[in-house]
Every structure is written in structure tokens, then in C-alpha cells.
Enzyme design. Structure first.
Site, mmCIF file in Angstrom:
data_model
loop_
_atom_site.group_PDB
_atom_site.id
_atom_site.type_symbol
_atom_site.label_atom_id
_atom_site.label_comp_id
_atom_site.label_asym_id
_atom_site.label_seq_id
_atom_site.Cartn_x
_atom_site.Cartn_y
_atom_site.Cartn_z
ATOM 1 N N HIS A 104 -4.456 -7.137 4.040
ATOM 2 C CA HIS A 104 -3.586 -8.319 3.985
ATOM 3 C C HIS A 104 -2.215 -7.846 3.508
ATOM 4 C CE1 HIS A 104 -1.852 -12.183 3.392
ATOM 5 N NE2 HIS A 104 -1.697 -11.971 2.106
ATOM 6 N N ARG B 116 5.026 0.146 -6.493
ATOM 7 C CA ARG B 116 3.729 -0.333 -5.993
ATOM 8 C C ARG B 116 2.573 0.197 -6.847
ATOM 9 N NH1 ARG B 116 1.971 -2.984 -1.551
ATOM 10 N NH2 ARG B 116 -0.171 -2.581 -0.946
#
EC number: 1.1.1.37
Length: 328
Positions: free
Chosen positions: A188, A99
Site C-alpha cells: 500500500h 523512512r
């Protein structure tokens, strides 16, 4: 007397979301059926031929509102005098990618795009970041554009909002258009928190209509959070048409207003609801006269606080992960 054309910049113009988006913009779905548009399309040098193919199709639709098209690989050309900028292109996560690597790859893209917007876009440009991680990419662009108002930078949570609406409509049998006062809080990502405590349908309380706390916690929240992954699993491709539709909804409502209805937008925090300033966080808003306004003073119960803090923790981690890449 025809209105002067508005300039709409779209990045990732050769991609799947843009392919669902551009024809609707040219058809007047974004800014209104009386508003001519000039599309300013940005993509990488190796994607220019594909963008040209999309433009050939746009030409072949003979849209009355399409007043011009620019194709470029230079952000300063794409964002020149832009009234709206839809930042759709982002570095997708590839197999085995951490990530933090994804964050830094995108930080590179969005610092460049933020700086270009800062230099050449309209001072009133409305920026919507669709490319993931959308909230943090919007934060990076905002921080890279110190001369533009922070409020110009938003992230897309409308897809989560629309997904939540459809789940509630299916659960209660109420028409989706009748559901009001839904909120989606946070990032989100699967951590976002869809919250129907204030929602109504045809004047009835959604909490009473659903009347099932176990469904809320164990089915509704995870289903909305993991819907994108479920679509990839079923279709083999990510949700592009529904994302494009949500982008249209987000900007159309921002520009043309919501008539007092709540919608969800990722916006820079002003410190309310316990969210640190500048974090781009999904909150319920209403829009009028081209401005959004957060819904103030909502009561946050213990469960909601926990969910809102959980998604905030992820956003703070992302912010800290890109801090060293930002100048200010």
C-alpha cells in the site's frame, strides 16, 4: 433471539479515520445489521479526553446495535477477547523524518500491539492494519504474535482497489459496481500495481473497453498510486473518510463473504506468484465463511512481473529495515 455481541477493537480512536469509522461500525456496516457490537477503543494517554468526546457522540446516536464501549490506553484492555481488531493508529511521518525512522517508530507500536493481541485477543481475531506503512506494520504485528494464525493478519489495500475501480468506471462510463476481477498487487504505497487485465464490466473485457496501453501506464497506474498525495494537496488533510470506508469494505467482505467476487487484501504470502513467504502482499482474493482465499493461477506477463517485483523490492527493504527490532 439477539446474537451475542462481537468485540471490535479500534486503535487511534481519537484520530480522523476513526471518526469516520466508529459511527459506521456502530450502525452495523461492518458486521451486519443484526450483529450487536462492543467497541474497545485504544489511544494514547493524552488523547483519552478526545476519545471520551467521540464516545459522547456515539451515545447521542442511540445506535441499537452498540452494546457497549471501552476506552483505554492499554492494548491488553483494548484487545481483550477482540473478534476484530482495526489497527488504525500509527506514527505519521513528520517533516524531515527519514523512512527508516518512521519504520522503527512504528515497529515499536506494532510489536507491542502484536504481543497484546497474542496474549488476550480471540484466537480467531481478524486483524486489519490501516496505519502506514500498513503492510510492514501488519508483518511486525504478525511476527509479534506467534500463537495466533498468520492468516489472521491483513493489511489494507482496499482503498487502492476502490480508487482503481472509480478510475476505470470514469474511463469507460461503466457503473462502478459492474466491474469485476480487478487486482491490486503489492504494497500500500505508490509502488502498488493496479491490474485490470482480467477485469470485466457487464461481461465485457476491461482491456478491450479501455484499449489504451499508454493511458494504463502513464495515467491510470500513477493516478491510483498517488491519489492519497493528490487529496492532501487539494484538501490539506489526508484521506480519512475514504480510508474508513475501505476498512469497512475489507472486514465486511472477510466476515460476510464476497459471493465469488474478487477483492484485494494484503495477506501473508504462501510463496505463490513469486512472493517470499510471510511478506504481507496485496493479492486478489475471494471470501466465504469468514475466510479469504487467494485467486490462484493468474498469468503474469512481463510488464506485470516488473511492476510486482518493483513493489516487492520496497516491501523487502522495509522488512529488512525492521528485522533487528523483531525477536523471531
Amino acid at each position: 433471539m439477539a446474537k451475542p455481541a462481537k468485540r471490535v477493537a479500534v486503535t487511534g480512536a481519537a484520530g480522523q479515520i476513526a471518526y469516520s469509522l466508529l459511527f459506521r461500525i456502530a450502525n452495523g456496516d461492518l458486521l451486519g445489521k443484526d450483529q450487536p457490537v462492543i467497541l474497545q477503543l485504544l489511544d494514547l494517554p493524552q488523547a483519552q479526553a478526545a476519545v471520551k468526546g467521540v464516545v459522547m457522540e456515539l451515545e447521542d446516536c442511540a445506535f441499537p446495535l452498540l452494546a457497549g464501549v471501552v476506552i483505554t490506553d492499554d492494548p491488553k484492555v483494548a484487545f481483550k477477547d477482540a473478534d476484530v481488531a482495526l489497527l488504525v493508529g500509527a506514527r505519521p511521518r513528520s517533516k524531515g523524518m527519514e523512512r527508516k525512522d518512521l519504520l522503527s517508530a512504528n515497529a515499536e507500536i506494532f510489536t507491542v500491539q502484536g504481543a497484546a493481541l497474542n496474549e488476550v485477543a480471540s484466537r480467531d481475531v481478524k486483524v486489519l492494519v490501516v496505519g502506514n506503512p500498513a503492510n510492514t506494520n501488519a508483518y511486525i504485528a504478525m511476527k509479534s504474535a506467534p500463537d495466533l494464525p498468520k492468516k489472521n493478519f491483513t493489511a489494507m489495500l482496499r482503498l487502492d482497489h476502490n480508487r482503481a475501480l472509480s478510475q476505470l468506471a470514469a474511463k469507460t462510463g461503466k457503473p462502478v459496481a459492474s466491474i469485476e476481477k480487478l487486482a491490486v498487487w503489492g504494497n500500500h504505497s505508490p509502488t502498488m500495481y493496479p491490474d485490470f487485465r482480467f477485469a470485466t464490466a457487464e461481461g465485457e473485457s476491461m482491456l478491450k473497453l479501455v484499449n489504451d496501453d499508454v493511458w494504463n501506464r502513464e495515467t491510470f497506474i500513477p493516478t491510483v498510486g498517488k491519489r492519497g498525495a493528490a487529496i492532501i494537496e487539494a484538501r490539506g488533510l489526508s484521506s480519512a473518510a475514504s480510508a474508513a470506508n475501505a476498512a469497512i469494505d475489507h472486514v465486511r467482505d472477510w466476515v460476510l463473504g464476497t459471493n465469488g467476487k474478487w477483492v484485494t487484501m494484503g495477506i501473508p504470502s504462501d510463496g505463490s506468484y513469486g512472493i517470499p513467504e510471510d511478506i504481507i502482499y496485496g493479492v486478489p482474493v475471494t471470501c466465504e465463511n469468514g475466510e479469504y482465499k487467494r485467486v490462484e493461477g493468474l498469468e503474469i506477463d512481463a510488464f506485470s512481473r516488473e511492476k510486482m517485483d518493483g513493489t516487492l523490492a520496497e516491501l523487502l527493504e522495509e522488512r529488512d529495515g525492521v528485522a533487528h527490532l523483531l525477536k523471531n
